[in-house]
Design a protein around this motif. Structure first.
Motif, PDB file in Angstrom:
ATOM      1  N   GLU A 175       0.835  -1.202   0.000  1.00 18.67           N
ATOM      2  CA  GLU A 175       0.000   0.000   0.000  1.00 18.67           C
ATOM      3  C   GLU A 175       0.873   1.257   0.000  1.00 18.67           C
ATOM      4  OE1 GLU A 175      -2.524  -0.318   3.380  1.00 18.67           O
ATOM      5  OE2 GLU A 175      -3.512  -2.149   2.692  1.00 18.67           O
ATOM      6  N   ALA A 176       1.910   1.241   0.834  1.00 18.23           N
ATOM      7  CA  ALA A 176       2.814   2.389   0.905  1.00 18.23           C
ATOM      8  C   ALA A 176       3.562   2.580  -0.413  1.00 18.23           C
ATOM      9  CB  ALA A 176       3.812   2.195   2.052  1.00 18.23           C
ATOM     10  N   GLY A 177       3.857   1.476  -1.087  1.00 16.84           N
ATOM     11  CA  GLY A 177       4.544   1.557  -2.367  1.00 16.84           C
ATOM     12  C   GLY A 177       3.721   2.276  -3.421  1.00 16.84           C
TER      13      GLY A 177
ATOM     14  N   ASN B 113       6.412   2.718  20.961  1.00 15.61           N
ATOM     15  CA  ASN B 113       6.068   3.947  21.689  1.00 15.61           C
ATOM     16  C   ASN B 113       5.655   5.115  20.795  1.00 15.61           C
ATOM     17  OD1 ASN B 113       6.732   2.697  24.172  1.00 15.61           O
ATOM     18  ND2 ASN B 113       8.903   3.213  23.906  1.00 15.61           N
ATOM     19  N   ASN B 114       6.182   5.125  19.583  1.00 12.36           N
ATOM     20  CA  ASN B 114       5.964   6.293  18.717  1.00 12.36           C
ATOM     21  C   ASN B 114       5.216   5.982  17.418  1.00 12.36           C
ATOM     22  OD1 ASN B 114       7.565   8.080  20.428  1.00 12.36           O
ATOM     23  ND2 ASN B 114       9.357   6.991  19.647  1.00 12.36           N
ATOM     24  N   ASN B 115       4.916   4.727  17.179  1.00  9.55           N
ATOM     25  CA  ASN B 115       4.341   4.341  15.884  1.00  9.55           C
ATOM     26  C   ASN B 115       5.221   4.841  14.741  1.00  9.55           C
ATOM     27  OD1 ASN B 115       2.007   2.769  16.372  1.00  9.55           O
ATOM     28  ND2 ASN B 115       0.871   4.594  16.969  1.00  9.55           N
ATOM     29  N   ASN B 116       6.515   4.826  14.975  1.00 13.92           N
ATOM     30  CA  ASN B 116       7.508   5.313  14.014  1.00 13.92           C
ATOM     31  C   ASN B 116       8.220   4.093  13.449  1.00 13.92           C
ATOM     32  OD1 ASN B 116      10.036   6.258  12.925  1.00 13.92           O
ATOM     33  ND2 ASN B 116       9.718   8.196  13.985  1.00 13.92           N
ATOM     34  N   ILE B 117       8.061   3.855  12.155  1.00 18.04           N
ATOM     35  CA  ILE B 117       8.504   2.593  11.581  1.00 18.04           C
ATOM     36  C   ILE B 117       9.835   2.657  10.854  1.00 18.04           C
ATOM     37  CG2 ILE B 117       7.444   2.766   9.279  1.00 18.04           C
ATOM     38  CD1 ILE B 117       6.352  -0.120   9.833  1.00 18.04           C
ATOM     39  N   ALA B 118      10.367   3.856  10.666  1.00 15.56           N
ATOM     40  CA  ALA B 118      11.612   3.947   9.904  1.00 15.56           C
ATOM     41  C   ALA B 118      12.604   4.944  10.482  1.00 15.56           C
ATOM     42  CB  ALA B 118      11.318   4.295   8.448  1.00 15.56           C
TER      43      ALA B 118
ATOM     44  N   TYR C 185       4.794   7.281   7.730  1.00 13.65           N
ATOM     45  CA  TYR C 185       5.922   6.984   6.836  1.00 13.65           C
ATOM     46  C   TYR C 185       5.682   7.566   5.448  1.00 13.65           C
ATOM     47  CZ  TYR C 185       9.066   3.944   4.070  1.00 13.65           C
ATOM     48  OH  TYR C 185      10.022   3.443   3.203  1.00 13.65           O
ATOM     49  N   VAL C 186       4.506   7.306   4.908  1.00 12.14           N
ATOM     50  CA  VAL C 186       4.168   7.811   3.579  1.00 12.14           C
ATOM     51  C   VAL C 186       4.186   9.336   3.566  1.00 12.14           C
ATOM     52  CG1 VAL C 186       2.294   8.009   1.889  1.00 12.14           C
ATOM     53  CG2 VAL C 186       2.839   5.780   2.886  1.00 12.14           C
ATOM     54  N   ASP C 187       3.609   9.935   4.574  1.00 14.95           N
ATOM     55  CA  ASP C 187       3.558  11.393   4.665  1.00 14.95           C
ATOM     56  C   ASP C 187       4.963  11.980   4.728  1.00 14.95           C
ATOM     57  OD1 ASP C 187       1.917  13.894   5.184  1.00 14.95           O
ATOM     58  OD2 ASP C 187       3.174  13.889   6.975  1.00 14.95           O
ATOM     59  N   PHE C 188       5.845  11.334   5.475  1.00 15.22           N
ATOM     60  CA  PHE C 188       7.228  11.808   5.613  1.00 15.22           C
ATOM     61  C   PHE C 188       7.929  11.812   4.256  1.00 15.22           C
ATOM     62  CE2 PHE C 188      11.759  11.090   6.420  1.00 15.22           C
ATOM     63  CZ  PHE C 188      12.037  12.078   7.353  1.00 15.22           C
ATOM     64  N   ILE C 189       7.765  10.754   3.494  1.00 14.84           N
ATOM     65  CA  ILE C 189       8.406  10.650   2.187  1.00 14.84           C
ATOM     66  C   ILE C 189       7.844  11.701   1.229  1.00 14.84           C
ATOM     67  CG2 ILE C 189       8.629   9.192   0.131  1.00 14.84           C
ATOM     68  CD1 ILE C 189       8.745   6.778   2.060  1.00 14.84           C
ATOM     69  N   LYS C 190       6.541  11.862   1.231  1.00 16.71           N
ATOM     70  CA  LYS C 190       5.915  12.815   0.319  1.00 16.71           C
ATOM     71  C   LYS C 190       6.337  14.251   0.597  1.00 16.71           C
ATOM     72  CE  LYS C 190       1.698  10.284  -0.889  1.00 16.71           C
ATOM     73  NZ  LYS C 190       0.219  10.300  -0.824  1.00 16.71           N
ATOM     74  N   LYS C 191       6.555  14.566   1.869  1.00 15.10           N
ATOM     75  CA  LYS C 191       6.876  15.939   2.236  1.00 15.10           C
ATOM     76  C   LYS C 191       8.371  16.248   2.160  1.00 15.10           C
ATOM     77  CE  LYS C 191       2.843  16.816   5.149  1.00 15.10           C
ATOM     78  NZ  LYS C 191       2.351  17.087   6.524  1.00 15.10           N
ATOM     79  N   ASN C 192       9.202  15.239   1.964  1.00 16.67           N
ATOM     80  CA  ASN C 192      10.645  15.452   1.896  1.00 16.67           C
ATOM     81  C   ASN C 192      11.129  15.231   0.466  1.00 16.67           C
ATOM     82  OD1 ASN C 192      12.167  15.716   4.758  1.00 16.67           O
ATOM     83  ND2 ASN C 192      10.267  14.560   4.997  1.00 16.67           N
ATOM     84  N   ARG C 193      11.290  16.309  -0.255  1.00 14.28           N
ATOM     85  CA  ARG C 193      11.641  16.211  -1.668  1.00 14.28           C
ATOM     86  C   ARG C 193      13.049  15.673  -1.878  1.00 14.28           C
ATOM     87  NH1 ARG C 193       8.681  21.006  -5.084  1.00 14.28           N
ATOM     88  NH2 ARG C 193       6.671  20.937  -3.998  1.00 14.28           N
ATOM     89  N   ARG C 194      13.839  15.588  -0.828  1.00 15.41           N
ATOM     90  CA  ARG C 194      15.178  15.031  -0.964  1.00 15.41           C
ATOM     91  C   ARG C 194      15.116  13.570  -1.402  1.00 15.41           C
ATOM     92  NH1 ARG C 194      17.406  15.034   5.162  1.00 15.41           N
ATOM     93  NH2 ARG C 194      19.250  14.160   4.174  1.00 15.41           N
ATOM     94  N   TYR C 195      13.946  12.939  -1.165  1.00 12.11           N
ATOM     95  CA  TYR C 195      13.792  11.534  -1.545  1.00 12.11           C
ATOM     96  C   TYR C 195      13.001  11.368  -2.839  1.00 12.11           C
ATOM     97  CZ  TYR C 195      15.255  11.053   3.287  1.00 12.11           C
ATOM     98  OH  TYR C 195      15.950  11.147   4.465  1.00 12.11           O
ATOM     99  N   ALA C 196      12.735  12.461  -3.536  1.00 16.48           N
ATOM    100  CA  ALA C 196      11.920  12.404  -4.755  1.00 16.48           C
ATOM    101  C   ALA C 196      12.577  11.559  -5.847  1.00 16.48           C
ATOM    102  CB  ALA C 196      11.657  13.808  -5.273  1.00 16.48           C
ATOM    103  N   GLY C 197      13.893  11.509  -5.855  1.00 11.05           N
ATOM    104  CA  GLY C 197      14.588  10.753  -6.893  1.00 11.05           C
ATOM    105  C   GLY C 197      14.553   9.247  -6.698  1.00 11.05           C
ATOM    106  N   VAL C 198      14.141   8.808  -5.526  1.00 12.52           N
ATOM    107  CA  VAL C 198      14.139   7.368  -5.244  1.00 12.52           C
ATOM    108  C   VAL C 198      13.213   6.641  -6.209  1.00 12.52           C
ATOM    109  CG1 VAL C 198      13.580   5.594  -3.535  1.00 12.52           C
ATOM    110  CG2 VAL C 198      14.742   7.701  -2.820  1.00 12.52           C
ATOM    111  N   ARG C 199      12.020   7.157  -6.402  1.00  8.40           N
ATOM    112  CA  ARG C 199      11.033   6.464  -7.232  1.00  8.40           C
ATOM    113  C   ARG C 199      11.418   6.457  -8.705  1.00  8.40           C
ATOM    114  NH1 ARG C 199       8.445  11.172  -5.623  1.00  8.40           N
ATOM    115  NH2 ARG C 199       8.056  12.692  -7.268  1.00  8.40           N
ATOM    116  N   LEU C 200      12.413   7.251  -9.087  1.00  5.06           N
ATOM    117  CA  LEU C 200      12.847   7.276 -10.476  1.00  5.06           C
ATOM    118  C   LEU C 200      13.850   6.174 -10.782  1.00  5.06           C
ATOM    119  CD1 LEU C 200      13.274  11.127 -10.980  1.00  5.06           C
ATOM    120  CD2 LEU C 200      11.285   9.699 -11.492  1.00  5.06           C
TER     121      LEU C 200
END
Length: 205
Positions: free
Chosen positions: A12-14, A42-47, A82-97
């Protein structure tokens, strides 16, 4: 939850991020010690995402290890966060390419997700071990249309492909149009990136 449940959530996250679910699952496993970490509990933080002051105190979780400093982000839902973090951080925009799982992993590491110099190699090791357990990409996974819901994500992808077309690295403008009209699938993007990489290296395809 069982590992297979996390696998389904990784799929789903993919779709939301454009990252391969196999890469996402491996990252989650590494960052949580196979879903057993105190940070996840404790934080529901997965990554291992780090809290920043601009995020507000409501998202401020527990302290990170003393050697690292700072705090983790605290989420209501680990996958949504996790999904929200990736979407809001453009430094990771190149990963999906990137057209391969290893390519995405190395792009994640190069963008600075973790300070560990062996981060990429550790993820690749987990990825390969998971493959022996059946956690692999299936045809139906690759044929799914990317599910970016932010306009800038689709525009950035379209603009990137448009630039490659103008440089002669993509010969058919329909791929640009598929990005702009939000109809591109995982497999199509992977194929395009493979062709572009070959042409950039002087291979005629």
């Amino acid at each position: 939850m069982e590992k297979v449940d996390w696998w389904n959530k990784a799929k789903e996250a993919g779709l939301e991020t454009g990252w391969f679910p196999t890469v996402i699952l491996a990252q989650w496993q590494l960052e949580t010690g196979n879903f057993t970490s105190a940070n996840l509990l404790n934080n529901n933080n997965i990554a291992g995402q780090t809290w920043q002051p601009y995020m507000g105190t409501a998202l401020k979780g527990t302290a990170r290890p003393a050697a690292e400093g700072g705090y983790y982000i605290k989420y209501v839902d680990p996958v949504v966060g996790y999904v929200d973090f990736i979407k809001k951080n453009r430094r990771y925009a190149g990963v999906r390419l990137q057209s391969s799982e290893e390519g995405q992993i190395r792009a994640i590491a190069a963008a600075g997700w973790a300070v560990d110099p062996a981060y990429a190699e550790k993820l690749i090791s987990i990825l390969n071990r998971n493959k022996t357990q059946g956690f692999t990409l299936k045809e139906e996974d690759l044929s799914m249309v990317l599910n970016f819901d932010e306009d800038w994500q689709w525009k950035q992808l379209g603009d990137s492909l448009d630039g490659l077309y103008r440089k002669g690295l993509i010969s058919d403008y329909k791929w640009v149009e598929r990005a702009y009209t939000r109809r591109m699938s995982f497999s199509e993007l992977a194929w395009i990136n493979t062709v572009v990489a070959a042409r950039q290296n002087g291979i005629e395809v």
